[in-house]
Write a protein that holds these residues in place. Structure first.
Motif, short mmCIF file in Angstrom:
data_model
loop_
_atom_site.label_atom_id
_atom_site.label_comp_id
_atom_site.label_asym_id
_atom_site.label_seq_id
_atom_site.Cartn_x
_atom_site.Cartn_y
_atom_site.Cartn_z
N MET A 137 0.85 -1.19 0.00
CA MET A 137 0.00 0.00 0.00
C MET A 137 0.89 1.24 0.00
O MET A 137 1.70 1.44 0.92
N ILE A 138 0.78 2.06 -1.04
CA ILE A 138 1.59 3.27 -1.16
C ILE A 138 0.67 4.49 -1.07
O ILE A 138 -0.29 4.61 -1.83
N THR A 139 0.95 5.39 -0.13
CA THR A 139 0.16 6.61 0.04
C THR A 139 1.10 7.78 0.26
O THR A 139 2.30 7.60 0.54
N ILE A 140 0.56 8.99 0.14
CA ILE A 140 1.31 10.19 0.51
C ILE A 140 0.49 10.98 1.52
O ILE A 140 -0.73 11.03 1.45
N ARG B 69 4.19 5.45 -8.59
CA ARG B 69 2.89 5.60 -7.91
C ARG B 69 2.79 6.97 -7.25
O ARG B 69 1.73 7.61 -7.29
N VAL B 70 3.90 7.45 -6.69
CA VAL B 70 3.89 8.76 -6.03
C VAL B 70 3.66 9.87 -7.04
O VAL B 70 2.93 10.83 -6.76
N ILE B 71 4.26 9.76 -8.22
CA ILE B 71 4.01 10.75 -9.27
C ILE B 71 2.53 10.78 -9.62
O ILE B 71 1.92 11.86 -9.76
N TYR C 257 14.03 0.51 -0.33
CA TYR C 257 12.66 0.30 -0.82
C TYR C 257 12.54 0.56 -2.32
O TYR C 257 11.43 0.53 -2.87
N GLN C 258 13.65 0.85 -2.98
CA GLN C 258 13.58 1.14 -4.41
C GLN C 258 13.36 -0.15 -5.20
O GLN C 258 13.64 -1.25 -4.72
N GLY C 259 12.82 0.00 -6.41
CA GLY C 259 12.53 -1.16 -7.24
C GLY C 259 11.16 -1.75 -6.99
O GLY C 259 10.83 -2.82 -7.51
N ARG C 260 10.30 -1.03 -6.21
CA ARG C 260 8.96 -1.53 -5.90
C ARG C 260 7.88 -0.65 -6.54
O ARG C 260 6.74 -0.65 -6.10
N LYS C 261 8.27 0.14 -7.54
CA LYS C 261 7.35 1.04 -8.27
C LYS C 261 6.73 2.10 -7.36
O LYS C 261 5.64 2.60 -7.62
N TYR D 14 4.88 3.59 2.80
CA TYR D 14 4.79 2.25 2.22
C TYR D 14 4.33 1.32 3.33
O TYR D 14 5.05 1.11 4.30
N ASN D 15 3.12 0.76 3.18
CA ASN D 15 2.44 0.09 4.29
C ASN D 15 2.32 1.10 5.43
O ASN D 15 1.58 2.06 5.30
#
Length: 306
Positions: A1-4, A103-105, A95-99, A66-67
């Motif tokens: 789960m990716i959020t800002i 997603r943030v863009i 944490y790089q390489g997990r897209k 991330y989470n």
């Protein structure tokens, strides 16, 4: 789960640590000659908690989640309602390489749906960034040996009301016009003049104002940050209540010069004052580390007489 989420001051230490780790890792990867300075890879103040606090308070700063963990940040400048600039984006190397970046863009563009033009810059050395931004819809609009500048436009000009684009209106004069909330992007205003005009609440960012002249201007309650004022001259200026924070003399270390100035009550703390010279000045009440300078000089001159 990716959020800002909007960053807050209590995030400053964590975000600074991640930013430093990220950009230092980028430097190890792309800067083979460690004597080279690349401000796109290691931007000014990237390891400073105070700089992070400034950006949280004054820019649009989101932490990347991330989470449930903070793994990076994205900092943007929004000008008007239509123009945005990605100042920095960073993701913890672990944490790089997990897209996460892509997603943030997407999330930041959704956060500002009225922004139709996005800008960013990256180092010419970071070839992986070039591929990434192009995949996200960005196109190169300018490049040098050291830097690539990218732009992404989200919609066509025909969808924008009152848009004037790609017109040569040089040498035009505007008088008694209402230009409230006007937005300018990639506009050449070299040699332009503004007089007797209301520019309250104007937002100017990422612009070249070198060799400009400002005279008889009311700048009360204005805010100046992240500026290069090297070799500028400030004359007949009222500075009551002005506060200088985290300010330096630049790479050349050219010293400041004060002449015929009234600096009563001025406070200097936690600063580098090596080779500072004070001559022909009234130092009544001046202290260094709470020790009266007058007393220090009195002892000094007594020692000279011995």
């Amino acid at each position: 789960m990716i959020t800002i989420q909007k960053a807050v001051i209590t995030d400053a230490d964590k975000l600074t640590e991640i930013m430093k780790n990220t950009f230092d890792e980028e430097a190890r990867r792309w800067i083979l000659n460690q004597e080279i300075s690349d401000y796109n890879i290691q931007p000014p103040g990237y390891s400073s908690v105070e700089m992070t606090k400034y950006m949280i308070e004054e820019l649009v700063y989101y932490k990347i989640i991330y989470n449930k963990d903070i793994v990076g940040g994205i900092i943007v400048t929004i000008t008007g309602k239509s123009f945005g600039r990605i100042d920095r984006i960073f993701v913890d190397p672990d944490y790089q390489g997990r897209k996460i970046g892509s997603r943030v863009i997407e999330l930041i563009e959704k956060e500002f749906p009225t922004v139709r033009t996005w800008d960013l810059e990256t180092s010419s050395r970071q070839v992986n960034n070039h591929h990434f931004y192009e995949k996200m819809g960005y196109r190169t609009n300018f490049k040098t040996e050291d830097e690539y500048c990218y732009t992404k436009r989200k919609e066509s000009s025909s969808d924008i009301e009152n848009l004037i684009e790609n017109k040569d209106i040089s040498n035009t004069q505007y008088e008694n016009c209402n230009m409230e909330k006007t937005e300018c992007y990639q506009v050449n205003l070299e040699g332009s003049s503004f007089s007797n005009s209301n520019l309250m609440n104007t937002h100017i960012s990422n612009c070249n104002l070198s060799h400009s002249k400002f005279q008889n201007i009311n700048f009360k309650h204005s805010f100046y940050a992240d500026l290069n004022l090297s070799y500028s001259k400030i004359r007949l200026v009222t500075l009551g209540g002005v506060h200088f924070i985290d300010t330096n003399l630049g790479d050349d270390k050219e010293p400041l010069s004060f002449e015929r100035c009234d600096l009563q009550g001025t406070k200097i703390s936690n600063s580098n004052l090596r080779n500072l010279q004070i001559t022909d000045s009234d130092i009544t009440g001046m202290t260094i580390d709470n020790i009266p300078v007058e007393k220090l000089l009195e002892v000094y001159y007594q020692e000279l007489k011995k």
